[in-house]
Design an enzyme around this catalytic site. Structure first.
Site, PDB file in Angstrom:
ATOM      1  N   SER A   8     -23.105  36.480  31.948  1.00 51.18           N
ATOM      2  CA  SER A   8     -23.474  35.971  30.634  1.00 51.18           C
ATOM      3  C   SER A   8     -22.214  35.753  29.786  1.00 51.18           C
ATOM      4  O   SER A   8     -21.364  36.625  29.681  1.00 51.18           O
ATOM      5  CB  SER A   8     -24.397  36.984  29.966  1.00 51.18           C
ATOM      6  OG  SER A   8     -24.759  36.501  28.720  1.00 51.18           O
ATOM      7  N   GLY A   9     -22.112  34.571  29.226  1.00 50.92           N
ATOM      8  CA  GLY A   9     -20.964  34.265  28.358  1.00 50.92           C
ATOM      9  C   GLY A   9     -19.776  33.719  29.114  1.00 50.92           C
ATOM     10  O   GLY A   9     -18.720  33.466  28.522  1.00 50.92           O
TER      11      GLY A   9
ATOM     12  N   THR B 233     -23.456  27.370  30.741  1.00 49.98           N
ATOM     13  CA  THR B 233     -24.182  26.332  30.008  1.00 49.98           C
ATOM     14  C   THR B 233     -23.208  25.271  29.495  1.00 49.98           C
ATOM     15  O   THR B 233     -23.485  24.073  29.558  1.00 49.98           O
ATOM     16  CB  THR B 233     -24.966  26.969  28.848  1.00 49.98           C
ATOM     17  OG1 THR B 233     -25.770  28.003  29.412  1.00 49.98           O
ATOM     18  CG2 THR B 233     -25.849  25.977  28.151  1.00 49.98           C
TER      19      THR B 233
ATOM     20  N   ASN C 191     -23.020  37.139  24.462  1.00 45.57           N
ATOM     21  CA  ASN C 191     -22.871  35.700  24.217  1.00 45.57           C
ATOM     22  C   ASN C 191     -23.717  35.302  23.019  1.00 45.57           C
ATOM     23  O   ASN C 191     -24.904  35.632  22.955  1.00 45.57           O
ATOM     24  CB  ASN C 191     -23.338  34.951  25.486  1.00 45.57           C
ATOM     25  CG  ASN C 191     -23.154  33.445  25.366  1.00 45.57           C
ATOM     26  OD1 ASN C 191     -22.707  32.936  24.338  1.00 45.57           O
ATOM     27  ND2 ASN C 191     -23.508  32.745  26.428  1.00 45.57           N
TER      28      ASN C 191
ATOM     29  N   SER D   9     -26.633  32.830  24.336  1.00 39.06           N
ATOM     30  CA  SER D   9     -26.967  33.178  25.707  1.00 39.06           C
ATOM     31  C   SER D   9     -28.279  32.519  26.140  1.00 39.06           C
ATOM     32  O   SER D   9     -29.273  32.553  25.420  1.00 39.06           O
ATOM     33  CB  SER D   9     -27.083  34.698  25.802  1.00 39.06           C
ATOM     34  OG  SER D   9     -27.355  35.049  27.121  1.00 39.06           O
ATOM     35  N   SER D  10     -28.217  31.901  27.315  1.00 38.25           N
ATOM     36  CA  SER D  10     -29.450  31.279  27.822  1.00 38.25           C
ATOM     37  C   SER D  10     -30.339  32.398  28.336  1.00 38.25           C
ATOM     38  O   SER D  10     -29.939  33.155  29.216  1.00 38.25           O
ATOM     39  CB  SER D  10     -29.124  30.330  28.975  1.00 38.25           C
ATOM     40  OG  SER D  10     -27.978  29.579  28.693  1.00 38.25           O
TER      41      SER D  10
ATOM     42  N   GLY E 179     -26.317  34.913  35.113  1.00 35.53           N
ATOM     43  CA  GLY E 179     -25.415  35.590  36.038  1.00 35.53           C
ATOM     44  C   GLY E 179     -25.816  37.039  36.243  1.00 35.53           C
ATOM     45  O   GLY E 179     -26.703  37.570  35.550  1.00 35.53           O
TER      46      GLY E 179
ATOM     47  N   GLU F  39     -26.242  40.770  35.992  1.00 33.92           N
ATOM     48  CA  GLU F  39     -26.252  41.488  34.715  1.00 33.92           C
ATOM     49  C   GLU F  39     -26.322  42.989  34.925  1.00 33.92           C
ATOM     50  O   GLU F  39     -27.182  43.471  35.666  1.00 33.92           O
ATOM     51  CB  GLU F  39     -27.469  41.030  33.890  1.00 33.92           C
ATOM     52  CG  GLU F  39     -27.092  40.538  32.527  1.00 33.92           C
ATOM     53  CD  GLU F  39     -28.270  39.941  31.760  1.00 33.92           C
ATOM     54  OE1 GLU F  39     -28.094  38.893  31.154  1.00 33.92           O
ATOM     55  OE2 GLU F  39     -29.371  40.542  31.773  1.00 33.92           O
TER      56      GLU F  39
HETATM   57  N1  LIG Z   1     -15.030  25.234  28.446  1.00 35.15           N
HETATM   58  C1  LIG Z   1     -15.164  25.891  27.304  1.00 35.15           C
HETATM   59  N2  LIG Z   1     -14.368  25.576  26.268  1.00 35.15           N
HETATM   60  C2  LIG Z   1     -14.493  26.228  25.113  1.00 35.15           C
HETATM   61  N3  LIG Z   1     -15.360  27.205  24.892  1.00 35.15           N
HETATM   62  C3  LIG Z   1     -16.181  27.580  25.888  1.00 35.15           C
HETATM   63  C4  LIG Z   1     -16.126  26.925  27.151  1.00 35.15           C
HETATM   64  N4  LIG Z   1     -17.052  27.483  27.935  1.00 35.15           N
HETATM   65  C5  LIG Z   1     -17.665  28.436  27.196  1.00 35.15           C
HETATM   66  N5  LIG Z   1     -17.147  28.503  25.969  1.00 35.15           N
HETATM   67  C6  LIG Z   1     -17.524  29.423  24.880  1.00 35.15           C
HETATM   68  O1  LIG Z   1     -18.208  30.482  25.447  1.00 35.15           O
HETATM   69  C7  LIG Z   1     -19.512  30.612  24.906  1.00 35.15           C
HETATM   70  C8  LIG Z   1     -20.479  31.031  25.978  1.00 35.15           C
HETATM   71  O2  LIG Z   1     -20.610  30.039  26.924  1.00 35.15           O
HETATM   72  P1  LIG Z   1     -22.011  29.725  27.614  1.00 35.15           P
HETATM   73  O3  LIG Z   1     -23.096  29.739  26.636  1.00 35.15           O
HETATM   74  O4  LIG Z   1     -21.814  28.506  28.398  1.00 35.15           O
HETATM   75  O5  LIG Z   1     -22.131  30.942  28.571  1.00 35.15           O
HETATM   76  P2  LIG Z   1     -23.198  31.156  29.714  1.00 35.15           P
HETATM   77  O6  LIG Z   1     -22.449  31.399  30.946  1.00 35.15           O
HETATM   78  O7  LIG Z   1     -24.162  30.057  29.716  1.00 35.15           O
HETATM   79  O8  LIG Z   1     -23.866  32.483  29.266  1.00 35.15           O
HETATM   80  P3  LIG Z   1     -25.386  32.939  29.430  1.00 35.15           P
HETATM   81  O9  LIG Z   1     -25.575  33.380  30.793  1.00 35.15           O
HETATM   82  O10 LIG Z   1     -25.499  34.031  28.467  1.00 35.15           O
HETATM   83  O11 LIG Z   1     -26.194  31.775  29.050  1.00 35.15           O
HETATM   84  C9  LIG Z   1     -19.821  29.251  24.352  1.00 35.15           C
HETATM   85  O12 LIG Z   1     -20.728  29.353  23.295  1.00 35.15           O
HETATM   86  C10 LIG Z   1     -18.461  28.758  23.909  1.00 35.15           C
HETATM   87  O13 LIG Z   1     -18.178  29.249  22.640  1.00 35.15           O
HETATM   88 MG   LIG Z   2     -26.031  29.805  29.279  1.00 29.18          MG
END
Ligand SMILES: Nc1ncnc2c1ncn2[C@@H]1O[C@H](COP(=O)(O)OP(=O)(O)OP(=O)(O)O)[C@@H](O)[C@H]1O
Ligand SMILES: [Mg+2]
Length: 1044
Positions: free
Chosen positions: A124-125, A129, A174, A177-178, A405, A407
């Protein structure tokens, strides 16, 4: 041609790679972990990640797998220019990027016409996404747009804020977070344009609707509505702006998050909803449901004196009833009572305080969860491929998997169990596919394969999902088993069944050391990624996911169309219970695995550098953990087991051919021979490399680096020779172009000339044929057979005539005509003569005319009559033979009005003695006078003049006969004049006595006076002589033909 990373394709397919992943290694670490010398060292791996992260290089490859480290800051590497840079470029030729993966997948789909999928995983984070959004954006921007579905890319992108509002929440890890798993298919038509999309959602974390851990929040949509919604809207929904007034929003004690702008997000969602096919009514109903969930949370219960439960807050129930169109009292009743059917009899039993609370929460979760599923369906309808013909055209698909991911929380419950189970499955798929593909590659290339030791997590997957013996089966059994069941009995059952399994431990089964870190309500699974303790509390309820029958009934009667769709009447009528949550999840995972297995996978492995969401911070412990459970080291080992580097022959030869004289600039033989020649020249040892069927495999990175260094050193030479050959090529092309143009013009011109010549020949042959035919028929009437011939003859004759026309009236020449044209020729001749005469006459001047008239008269008189005429006819007649001064003025005065029109000196012979006397003879309009200097000697009236006599010889004698009876007259005048022809002609004309000219051959008689007459005899002699002859005659000897 590639120059500074841009692709320039030029004719002749000159393709050179200037920038490459390999050269960049010298700058920061390696761009591909495969090139790490010490590939077994986790520390080297992490150090490479750290070094690159420090330089904002967040992407690194392990072969074709992309490792992405969340930068937690905006990097300027996602612009449209960057997208263009990666478009159509080979994977390894340019620095690693999510766009390179996107593009490579897209191209693989197009060239191989095979479905693809991109699996994005990470905790997560870690940026899953974000990665999936970047991939979608890349496709929306770079793919060609199909006409019918021009807005599909837009809708795909717009679906994201909506899904995030309803399915994402702020968690400790996050802020966005999705809280559901997402698999999205993007469908492309045969031209590569996106034409449809479909989303599969997995296990929404419904429990968040009613409860949030400290520091976490409910789903974004609630906060967006409260902060972004207009006052009127909130009033109509019965809401106020403060999240703390809603029980479901206060559990985490975190109403606001600084990184989130609720108002903007709300606007984005409200803008996106209509674009993805929601009408106003549906939006309103959706908001009614969201508001109702909040009202439901605020519905409170009280306990009566007899322990019965009742609702203490009427307003929320009223609001719910109004918003969802349900019967308020029925809802109240359903929230506090339970309806059971036993032996086909309905029984209503009151719920206690706690049960009522659970029923309420269950309803809130069910309403929200089902609405979320409806929302995804609705989006799917909007993204669906409407046009059936695309199916038959063999559209292809790229799947994007953005799923939770692995957890490990402080307290792990049913959700974490499911999430981690899902990750086990994906890991299994990953191992299976990477190993399989690696192995397949070695097999297809005919290279010996060395097995790599890796942890096969099938044992854990079986532990969870196996029929009858797996944890899910046991859980289901426990849920269905009659009698006293509970979470504890479930744990006991697990111990009974799974005790002794290498990956399963409970407090009871554990050794002393483990016992200390486990509570009695937990079981521990030794996942591939690490150990996780799961607390069994709530497992059964969550698996059952039960909603009281009477609550379902109330929802079925709702006036809200969305709820009507979510709560089907059949569900109430049908006694059969729906599948347990874990089973549903397991089945959907199985389906997902099938979907993924049918596609070519690409991987994006996301890593979170720190827990504080801070840019620039690289927490090695945290990263090491992720590297471990993402299986990256294993992935690298598998990749390196055989050979560190592989390249297709053509690519290898293309890149390194400058290093060997035999292969530079072009190798014309078989590729494998070319590569072999090249590596021999470079001095590769046999153990360093192997040649497959289409690829070269290099065992050690060092070998490749040395080669790369050689290339680097060679580059200036290459650049020079490229420049030279490019210039040569350019000039050659120019020359060829000009040459081609010249040839085209030449051939065109020659063609035209030949055509003209052929035409001329044809016409000539035709002509000859017609002439011959005409000649044969020339004596026939004018007919088609001879018309041309005859016309031609005429034409030729006329042409000849034109050139040879007689020059003057006297010219009697005339071209000889063809016998066919004799008559016409004669007519023309006549016409021409007439014409010439006419022209001649027109051109005559008045003086000349006078001259001619006189000559004509002279001819009439003298032609064939007088000897002196023929020699004198050519001489001009003058206007006068005397100058004005030669005529005496006195004479002129005497003549008065009569003008002298002609004067000539003459010799007068006396009539008797024939004495010669010089005189002037002057002619006026009505008479002639003979003048002796100042005196007019004799006047001859024309009217009285009887005639004029002359001899036929060449002398100039002439006699003017005057009437003899007239006394005034002295008789006839005998005169001699040198210009007798001229004088007599003029005189005859003036006197009108042309017919009175008498020309005698021998002698002339003339009157002397009163009846007497004289005779003049003429004889021929040598010279003119006038003398008195015999018998008193005047004898004139005329010279032979002298001009007179
Ligand atoms: N390539 C990137 N460039 C800049 N910031 C990023 C990038 N990827 C992620 N982030 C930052 O990290 C935060 C978390 O990313 P994201 O929501 O994609 O995580 P995730 O893997 O989908 O987590 P979850 O499993 O909780 O959904 C985003 O809100 C953004 O602020
Ligand atoms: Mg996500």
């Amino acid at each position: 041609m590639r120059y500074q990373g841009r692709e320039v394709d030029i004719e002749g397919r000159v393709r050179l790679v200037m920038e490459s992943a390999l050269t960049a290694r010298d700058r920061v670490g390696v761009q591909d972990f495969v090139l790490l010398e010490n590939y077994n060292s986790e520390a080297a791996f992490i150090e490479n990640l750290r070094r690159r992260f420090g330089e904002n290089l967040v992407y690194t490859y392990i072969g074709s797998v992309l490792v992405s480290v969340n930068p937690y800051k905006d990097l300027e590497i996602y612009s449209k220019q960057q997208m263009e840079r990666y478009r159509g470029v080979s994977f390894y030729e340019i620095s690693p990027h999510i766009y390179a993966v996107s593009d490579n997948t897209y191209r693989a789909m197009r060239t191989e016409r095979k479905d693809q999928c991109i699996l994005i995983s990470g905790e997560s984070g870690a940026g899953k996404t974000e990665a999936s959004k970047k991939i979608l954006l890349y496709y929306a921007v770079t793919c060609p747009a199909s006409d019918q579905m021009a807005s599909l890319g837009d809708r795909l992108l717009q679906s994201t804020p909506v899904l995030e509002a309803f399915g994402n929440a702020k968690t400790l890890r996050n802020d966005n977070s999705s809280r559901f798993g997402k698999y999205m298919d993007v469908q492309f038509d045969f031209k590569g344009a996106p034409v449809g999309g479909h989303i599969l959602n997995y296990l929404l974390e419904k429990s968040r609707v009613v409860h949030q851990n400290h520091g976490e929040r409910n789903f974004h949509i609630f906060y967006q509505l409260l902060e972004g919604g207009e006052d009127d809207l909130l009033n109509s929904l019965g809401l106020d702006r403060h999240p703390q007034n809603y029980h479901y929003l206060v559990k985490g004690n975190c109403p606001r998050v600084s990184s989130i702008n609720e108002k903007n997000n709300w606007k984005a969602v409200m803008k996106a909803l209509p674009n993805i096919g929601f009408n106003e009514e549906e939006v309103q109903e959706l908001l009614n449901i969201i508001a109702s969930v909040l009202h439901l949370g605020n519905t409170q219960f009280g306990e009566g004196e007899e322990g019965e439960t009742h609702i203490t807050t009427e307003t929320p129930i009223g609001n719910i009833a109004r918003l969802l169109g349900v019967d308020g009292s029925a809802l109240g009743e359903a929230l506090t009572h339970k309806k059971l059917i036993a032996k086909e009899e309905e029984m209503i039993s009151p719920l206690n305080f706690e049960q009522a609370g659970s029923a309420r929460d269950a309803l809130a979760k069910a309403v929200y969860g089902r609405t979320f599923t409806w929302l995804v369906e609705k989006i799917n309808q909007s993204l669906a491929l409407k046009d059936e013909i695309y199916h038959s055209y063999g559209s292809t698909v790229i799947g994007l998997l953005d799923i939770y991911g692995f957890e490990v929380l402080q307290h792990n419950s049913f959700e974490q169990f499911c999430i981690n189970y899902c990750n086990e499955k994906l890991q299994q798929l990953f191992i299976e596919l990477t190993l399989r593909s690696e192995q397949e590659e070695y097999e297809t290339e005919g290279i010996a394969w060395e097995t790599v030791q890796y942890f096969d997590n099938k044992i854990i997957c079986d532990l969870i999902e196996e029929k009858h013996k797996g944890i899910i089966s046991i859980l289901n059994e426990e849920c269905l088993r009659p009698g006293e069941t509970g979470d504890v009995s479930f744990l006991e059952k697990l111990e009974d069944t799974l005790g002794g399994h290498a990956h399963f431990v409970t407090h009871k089964l554990a050794n002393g050391k483990t016992r200390r870190v486990m509570s009695r309500e937990e079981f521990r699974l030794l996942h591939y990624a690490g150990e996780v303790n799961y607390n069994v509390n709530g497992f059964l309820d969550k698996n059952n996911d039960l909603l009281n029958r009477n609550l379902k009934e109330v929802m079925c009667q709702s006036g809200n169309q969305i709820l009507n769709h979510c709560f089907r009447r059949e569900e109430v009528i049908d006694q059969k219970r729906t599948e347990m949550a874990a089973t549903q999840f397991k089945n959907s995972l199985m389906k997902l695995m099938e979907i993924l297995m049918s596609k070519e996978p690409s991987y994006v492995r996301c890593i979170k550098p720190n827990d504080a969401k801070q840019p620039g911070r690289f927490d090695e412990v945290l990263v090491r953990h992720q590297v471990k459970y993402l299986g990256l080291m294993e992935n690298l080992r598998v990749r390196r087991a055989g050979f560190a580097y592989r390249r297709r022959f053509e690519a290898f030869l293309q890149r390194y051919k400058p290093l060997c004289p035999e292969t530079w600039p072009n190798w014309h033989g078989r590729l494998v021979d070319g590569v072999s020649t090249l590596v021999n020249h470079l001095g590769y040892k046999p153990e360093e490399y192997k040649l497959g069927r289409s690829k070269i495999f290099i065992r050690f990175p060092k070998t490749l680096f040395n080669t790369e260094d050689l290339l680097e050193a060679k580059k200036p030479d290459i650049a020079l020779s490229l420049q030279t050959s490019w210039r040569g090529y350019r000039e050659r092309s120019k020359y060829q172009r000009i040459r081609r143009a010249v040839i085209v013009i030449q051939s065109g011109w020659r063609g035209m000339k030949a055509r003209r010549r052929a035409k001329r020949r044809r016409q000539a042959a035709d002509l000859i044929r017609r002439l011959i035919k005409g000649f044969i028929y020339r004596h026939e009437e004018y007919c088609p057979e001879n018309e041309y011939f005859l016309d031609h003859i005429r034409y030729c004759f006329l042409k000849k005539l034109r050139k040879n026309l007689p020059k003057s009236v006297l010219d009697k020449s005339w071209p000889t005509p063809s016998p066919l044209l004799t008559e016409a020729s004669e007519q023309l001749r006549r016409l021409n003569m007439q014409n010439m005469v006419m022209l001649y006459c027109w051109r005559i001047q008045p003086e000349w005319r006078k001259q001619l008239e006189q000559k004509v008269v002279a001819s009439e008189i003298f032609k064939d009559e007088k000897d002196s005429y023929p020699p004198g006819v050519g001489r001009l007649f003058l206007d006068s033979r005397l100058e004005r001064e030669q005529i005496n003025l006195k004479v002129v005065q005497t003549l008065g009005n009569e003008k002298v029109q002609y004067g000539v000196p003459v010799t007068k012979y006396d009539r008797r003695g024939f004495k010669a006397r010089p005189r002037q003879l002057l002619l006026t309009a009505s008479f002639a006078v003979l003048v002796d200097r100042t005196k007019i000697k004799q006047k001859f009236d024309y009217t009285a003049m009887r005639g004029i006599s002359l001899s036929s010889l060449s002398d100039g004698m002439f006699v003017l006969h005057m009437p003899s009876e007239d006394n005034k007259q002295k008789g006839d005048a005998v005169l001699h004049c040198d210009h007798v022809i001229e004088l007599v002609t003029k005189l005859a004309m003036m006197a009108g006595r042309i017919s009175h000219i008498n020309i005698s051959p021998g002698s002339i008689r003339f009157a002397v006076a009163r009846g007497k007459e004289g005779i003049i005899d003429f004889v021929r002699g040598s010279e003119l002589k006038v003398c008195k002859g015999k018998r008193g005659h005047l004898l004139v000897t005329s010279p032979q033909s002298s001009a007179t």
